[in-house]
Design a protein around this motif. Sequence first.
Motif, PDB file in Angstrom:
ATOM      1  N   GLU A 130       1.816   0.834  -5.091  1.00  0.00           N
ATOM      2  CA  GLU A 130       0.732   1.605  -5.616  1.00  0.00           C
ATOM      3  C   GLU A 130       0.413   2.915  -5.007  1.00  0.00           C
ATOM      4  OE1 GLU A 130      -2.586  -0.562  -5.898  1.00  0.00           O
ATOM      5  OE2 GLU A 130      -1.954  -1.807  -7.643  1.00  0.00           O
ATOM      6  N   ARG A 131       1.434   3.320  -3.633  1.00  0.00           N
ATOM      7  CA  ARG A 131       1.189   4.336  -2.996  1.00  0.00           C
ATOM      8  C   ARG A 131       2.554   5.071  -2.704  1.00  0.00           C
ATOM      9  NH1 ARG A 131      -2.518   0.767  -2.189  1.00  0.00           N
ATOM     10  NH2 ARG A 131      -4.802   1.287  -1.493  1.00  0.00           N
ATOM     11  N   PRO A 132       3.193   5.820  -3.724  1.00  0.00           N
ATOM     12  CA  PRO A 132       4.329   6.280  -3.684  1.00  0.00           C
ATOM     13  C   PRO A 132       4.316   7.529  -2.205  1.00  0.00           C
ATOM     14  CG  PRO A 132       3.138   7.575  -5.475  1.00  0.00           C
ATOM     15  CD  PRO A 132       2.220   6.133  -4.963  1.00  0.00           C
ATOM     16  N   ARG A 133       3.522   7.716  -1.935  1.00  0.00           N
ATOM     17  CA  ARG A 133       3.521   8.784  -0.743  1.00  0.00           C
ATOM     18  C   ARG A 133       3.823   8.075   0.715  1.00  0.00           C
ATOM     19  NH1 ARG A 133      -0.685  13.932  -1.323  1.00  0.00           N
ATOM     20  NH2 ARG A 133       0.225  14.782  -3.348  1.00  0.00           N
ATOM     21  N   LEU A 134       3.172   6.883   0.659  1.00  0.00           N
ATOM     22  CA  LEU A 134       3.493   6.010   1.726  1.00  0.00           C
ATOM     23  C   LEU A 134       5.015   5.423   1.689  1.00  0.00           C
ATOM     24  CD1 LEU A 134       2.633   4.039   3.984  1.00  0.00           C
ATOM     25  CD2 LEU A 134       1.842   2.325   2.378  1.00  0.00           C
ATOM     26  N   ILE A 135       5.487   5.038   0.541  1.00  0.00           N
ATOM     27  CA  ILE A 135       6.865   4.598   0.479  1.00  0.00           C
ATOM     28  C   ILE A 135       7.689   5.777   0.917  1.00  0.00           C
ATOM     29  CG2 ILE A 135       8.732   4.281  -1.274  1.00  0.00           C
ATOM     30  CD1 ILE A 135       6.802   2.610  -2.971  1.00  0.00           C
ATOM     31  N   SER A 136       7.411   7.128   0.605  1.00  0.00           N
ATOM     32  CA  SER A 136       8.062   8.129   0.859  1.00  0.00           C
ATOM     33  C   SER A 136       8.113   8.230   2.471  1.00  0.00           C
ATOM     34  CB  SER A 136       7.549   9.668   0.322  1.00  0.00           C
ATOM     35  OG  SER A 136       8.330  10.780   0.659  1.00  0.00           O
ATOM     36  N   ARG A 137       7.077   8.198   2.996  1.00  0.00           N
ATOM     37  CA  ARG A 137       7.108   8.289   4.501  1.00  0.00           C
ATOM     38  C   ARG A 137       7.759   7.225   5.162  1.00  0.00           C
ATOM     39  NH1 ARG A 137       1.399   9.825   3.352  1.00  0.00           N
ATOM     40  NH2 ARG A 137       0.656   7.710   3.770  1.00  0.00           N
ATOM     41  N   ILE A 138       7.658   6.152   4.786  1.00  0.00           N
ATOM     42  CA  ILE A 138       8.700   5.066   5.310  1.00  0.00           C
ATOM     43  C   ILE A 138      10.044   5.328   5.239  1.00  0.00           C
ATOM     44  CG2 ILE A 138       9.253   2.529   5.225  1.00  0.00           C
ATOM     45  CD1 ILE A 138       6.366   2.208   4.224  1.00  0.00           C
ATOM     46  N   HIS A 139      10.317   5.912   4.087  1.00  0.00           N
ATOM     47  CA  HIS A 139      11.686   6.071   3.668  1.00  0.00           C
ATOM     48  C   HIS A 139      12.269   7.235   4.629  1.00  0.00           C
ATOM     49  CE1 HIS A 139      15.135   8.102   1.429  1.00  0.00           C
ATOM     50  NE2 HIS A 139      15.433   6.656   1.004  1.00  0.00           N
ATOM     51  N   GLN A 140      11.425   8.013   5.003  1.00  0.00           N
ATOM     52  CA  GLN A 140      12.118   9.273   5.944  1.00  0.00           C
ATOM     53  C   GLN A 140      12.086   8.989   7.097  1.00  0.00           C
ATOM     54  OE1 GLN A 140       8.857  12.187   5.323  1.00  0.00           O
ATOM     55  NE2 GLN A 140       9.220  12.677   3.176  1.00  0.00           N
TER      56      GLN A 140
END
Length: 527
Positions: A130-140
């Motif tokens: 539910e937190r796409p920005r968190l997913i993006s930060r982890i992915h980076q």
Amino acid sequence: MNGLPHSNTNTVQRFRELQTQLRQRFHTLSYQELKDQDVVVIPSLSLDSHQLEKVQGAHQYEERLLFSLIRLRNPQMRLIYVSSQPVHPTVIDYYLHLMPGIPLSHVRDRLLLFSTYDTSPKPLTQKILERPRLISRIHQVLRPNKSYMVCFNSTPLERELSVQLDIPLFGVDPDLNYWGTKSGSRQIFSEVGIPHPDGSPLVWNSEDLTQVALELWDRQPTLKRMVIKLNQGFSGEGNALLDLRPFQDLTFHERAKILQKSWHHLRFQAPDETWETFSDRISELGAIVEAFIEGEIKQSPSVQCEIFPTGKVEVLSTHDQILSGPDGQVFQGCRFPAQQAYRLQLQEMGEKIGQNLADKGALERFSVDFIAVHQPDSSEWDLQAIEINLRRGGTTHPFMTLKLLTNGSYDLKTGLFYSQQSRPKFYIASDNLQSERYQGLLPNDLMDIIVNHELHFNNSTETGTVFHLMGCLSRYGKLGLTCIGNSPEHAQEIYDRVVAVLDEETEIHPFRSWENDSLSKGIPIIQ
């Protein structure tokens, strides 16, 4: 678990592509190269929400996988740990200090902590999605082709997260989860010829439950008790017992009437369970009926194995589980290893089951629970397989803590674990040391007690206690611990001393035996 997403075809296809990449990576890279990885730990309890509601401090069970931090003793590994709320800094420091000789600055540079800052009862994985920005930060922060994800159990939620992070999940494909249910377990036991109790196929309503129970009773007219099990229950909380002894002299027709009236009088293993709530779960999860294994002297051993991406099956450990609840069905803790009389037989059965699961495409850890009944006038034990846990469980973190702390190895010939100094090691572990008087203790308070009374794990002797679930302590007075000794008696002595010290520090009654402690009063935990 309720409300699982239905993965679309593209998600399923990409997930399987990523798992294929993981298999190829394990086939082609050297052991040293495999150490140079980013491991994303998602300690989500993606389990049935109704059963989780009965577990005090369920969201704090995300801390059970904090033993993974010890993996950072490998200087090439990076670990990314995600939790619902930030883990207390004292708890993180506690685990990092379990690795003597390694500069903390070097370890901290390779540990990345993320949090959803969400204490709702939803599974952690759902919160992350539910937190796409968190997913993006982890992915980076992840290194391409050098990352994989591990979790407590695998559902469509974890599959979706694997695809969104674009890293493989070192875990079972959710489409294979049936083999970790009660009915799926029974099917595998039949396929590989493992003894297991007489039982029924899967049913979805009380009428069919009555019919299959009657058929079981007809096959075994002298059966004393039968167990009704929710197909996706865990830790024994989804079990209920029916006593047949008052009705042994009835005819087949009379027994059918009795069964229809008896469901309201089941002995439920979960607190506050009723037939109304239990029968509702049958329509959602399904249920089976099994013959209850009787015996004057019984144990509940288990074997834990791992299926590697190469397809190799490795036996990791055996345990004797400590059970409580109204009829000894609820998991409370474990002792390592299982008794010598049957531990090697457990290993053989575990390997057979593991190979069957590997052939079906399963990955990562699984365990198999058994009932062992001592045969009168004999030294033999009869082993009956009960269920497969196709996930990490209550025996996973104690054993992995021992392995990572000592860097030792498990000996298949003896069923014992030896440290690098060739010392056999034993432990007693639980997630559920609990007392009302422990409530209000903060992690810092526990650290004071550990230091003042020297309760910590001693790296020179490789004995002592490793604590976990410290986040449950203040509110619930609940704590997890693994007490490692040089013999079973030594491990018990260490456990006894820890409890005695905690009791003394909180001014409660002196230590009582394990069987009389609050640990055995049926407080639900997660195996």
